[in-house]
Design a protein around this motif. Structure first.
Motif, mmCIF file in Angstrom:
data_model
loop_
_atom_site.group_PDB
_atom_site.id
_atom_site.type_symbol
_atom_site.label_atom_id
_atom_site.label_comp_id
_atom_site.label_asym_id
_atom_site.label_seq_id
_atom_site.Cartn_x
_atom_site.Cartn_y
_atom_site.Cartn_z
ATOM 1 N N SER A 1 0.848 -1.180 0.000
ATOM 2 C CA SER A 1 0.000 0.000 0.000
ATOM 3 C C SER A 1 0.885 1.231 0.000
ATOM 4 O O SER A 1 1.907 1.270 0.691
ATOM 5 N N VAL A 2 0.491 2.222 -0.780
ATOM 6 C CA VAL A 2 1.256 3.467 -0.880
ATOM 7 C C VAL A 2 0.346 4.627 -0.507
ATOM 8 O O VAL A 2 -0.830 4.667 -0.904
ATOM 9 N N ALA A 3 0.888 5.564 0.271
ATOM 10 C CA ALA A 3 0.103 6.735 0.670
ATOM 11 C C ALA A 3 1.001 7.959 0.733
ATOM 12 O O ALA A 3 2.193 7.855 1.039
ATOM 13 N N GLU A 4 0.412 9.103 0.442
ATOM 14 C CA GLU A 4 1.077 10.389 0.638
ATOM 15 C C GLU A 4 0.388 11.093 1.796
ATOM 16 O O GLU A 4 -0.831 11.244 1.802
ATOM 17 N N VAL A 5 1.189 11.482 2.781
ATOM 18 C CA VAL A 5 0.663 12.107 3.981
ATOM 19 C C VAL A 5 1.391 13.428 4.204
ATOM 20 O O VAL A 5 2.617 13.487 4.081
ATOM 21 N N ALA B 1 -2.694 17.950 14.842
ATOM 22 C CA ALA B 1 -1.243 18.075 14.837
ATOM 23 C C ALA B 1 -0.711 18.458 13.461
ATOM 24 O O ALA B 1 0.501 18.472 13.239
ATOM 25 N N GLY B 2 -1.614 18.716 12.508
ATOM 26 C CA GLY B 2 -1.200 19.115 11.167
ATOM 27 C C GLY B 2 -0.902 17.959 10.246
ATOM 28 O O GLY B 2 -0.200 18.123 9.247
ATOM 29 N N SER B 3 -1.440 16.770 10.553
ATOM 30 C CA SER B 3 -1.203 15.585 9.720
ATOM 31 C C SER B 3 -2.493 15.170 9.022
ATOM 32 O O SER B 3 -3.563 15.160 9.640
ATOM 33 N N ARG B 4 -2.380 14.820 7.736
ATOM 34 C CA ARG B 4 -3.560 14.382 6.982
ATOM 35 C C ARG B 4 -3.107 13.655 5.719
ATOM 36 O O ARG B 4 -1.975 13.819 5.259
ATOM 37 N N MET C 1 7.207 13.319 13.986
ATOM 38 C CA MET C 1 6.290 13.225 12.851
ATOM 39 C C MET C 1 5.492 11.932 12.877
ATOM 40 O O MET C 1 4.274 11.925 12.673
ATOM 41 N N LEU C 2 6.173 10.822 13.133
ATOM 42 C CA LEU C 2 5.495 9.521 13.105
ATOM 43 C C LEU C 2 4.478 9.379 14.232
ATOM 44 O O LEU C 2 3.483 8.672 14.083
ATOM 45 N N ARG C 3 4.725 10.054 15.350
ATOM 46 C CA ARG C 3 3.777 9.972 16.470
ATOM 47 C C ARG C 3 2.402 10.505 16.071
ATOM 48 O O ARG C 3 1.394 10.099 16.639
ATOM 49 N N THR C 4 2.364 11.421 15.122
ATOM 50 C CA THR C 4 1.073 12.003 14.717
ATOM 51 C C THR C 4 0.325 11.125 13.715
ATOM 52 O O THR C 4 -0.802 11.455 13.339
ATOM 53 N N LEU C 5 0.932 10.006 13.294
ATOM 54 C CA LEU C 5 0.299 9.150 12.288
ATOM 55 C C LEU C 5 -0.466 7.978 12.899
ATOM 56 O O LEU C 5 -1.299 7.367 12.231
ATOM 57 N N ASN C 6 -0.156 7.612 14.158
ATOM 58 C CA ASN C 6 -0.874 6.534 14.854
ATOM 59 C C ASN C 6 -0.902 5.249 14.033
ATOM 60 O O ASN C 6 -1.923 4.856 13.467
ATOM 61 N N ILE C 7 0.230 4.581 13.989
ATOM 62 C CA ILE C 7 0.386 3.344 13.217
ATOM 63 C C ILE C 7 -0.348 2.198 13.909
ATOM 64 O O ILE C 7 -0.204 1.999 15.122
ATOM 65 N N ALA C 8 -1.116 1.444 13.152
ATOM 66 C CA ALA C 8 -1.822 0.283 13.713
ATOM 67 C C ALA C 8 -1.737 -0.878 12.732
ATOM 68 O O ALA C 8 -1.952 -0.699 11.527
ATOM 69 N N GLU C 9 -1.434 -2.058 13.256
ATOM 70 C CA GLU C 9 -1.342 -3.255 12.421
ATOM 71 C C GLU C 9 -2.614 -4.082 12.554
ATOM 72 O O GLU C 9 -3.053 -4.383 13.661
#
Length: 234
Positions: free
Chosen positions: A31-35, A141-144, A120-128
């Protein structure tokens, strides 16, 4: 008669896609995403657990410089100098790999410290999840997400199938001619700028582009796509 297999793959924006067919669906997906995070655009790729190690090896990275527990997985980073012949400058991009139990998430960042990367990564909330990795960017936090994430999967006999949620921008790109009605929507055939054929599968919820590989019998692709069920899983 061949039995029908069903697989689910989750995109980084959380959208899950379900494929069902008698075709071979065993190959993994990415999967590819631009954030956008704090005004900086990140391109992230998620895939099998070994994805990060494979990318590191392709870049000539033999070991990671840092390793720490992060958001339920292991975060590794490595920096390797690269010479850009076009700009005649030396860059030191940081390879960032988050690895969970079954999947990994990879990105490359420029001119940032490890502290900056963690922030930066803390604002993305990674979940598996069972079907893949999902992100939940914090808008406060300015992330989208800059656009819907996609899932890319190779299906033997069909080619590379790239799936995303259908948008108004997608439907505006449909060819002016009528497509062929198949199980999962309407199938269109078109050509790339180099003359290579590709297909577009459009339904109410899913947009998929199909790019045949070198060993694919292009004339049989419509029939095979017609035997492929593709829809949202959630």
């Amino acid at each position: 008669m061949a039995s029908t297999a069903t697989v689910d793959h989750r995109a980084l924006d959380g959208t899950a896609y379900r494929l069902a067919s008698a075709l071979d669906l065993e190959l993994p997906a990415t999967s590819v995403a631009e954030v956008t995070v704090g005004g900086r655009l990140l391109e992230l790729t998620a895939g099998p657990a070994r994805l990060g190690e494979d990318i590191a090896a392709s870049l000539g990275i033999t070991e990671f410089e840092s390793e720490l527990s992060f958001q339920g997985g292991t975060l590794r980073t490595a920096v390797k100098s690269e010479y850009d012949a076009q700009t005649k400058t030396v860059e030191k991009p940081m390879l960032v790999v988050w690895q969970g139990k079954r999947f990994s998430l990879v990105t490359r960042l420029y001119r940032l410290s490890l502290r900056d990367v963690l922030g930066m990564l803390r604002t993305l909330n990674i979940a598996e999840h069972d079907e893949g990795i999902a992100l939940a960017p914090e808008r406060a936090a300015g992330s989208r997400f800059a656009r819907p994430a996609s899932v890319i999967k190779e299906v033997p006999g069909v080619g590379l199938v790239e799936m995303s949620r259908v948008t108004a921008e997608h439907t505006a790109q449909l060819p002016p001619w009528k497509g062929v009605q198949v199980e999962s929507g309407e199938l269109y055939r078109d050509t790339l700028s180099d003359g290579s054929p590709f297909f577009v599968l459009s339904s109410r919820d899913v947009w998929a582009t199909v790019v045949p590989l070198a060993d694919t019998d292009v004339e049989r692709v419509p029939d095979r796509v017609g035997r492929l069920t593709l829809r949202l899983a959630d």
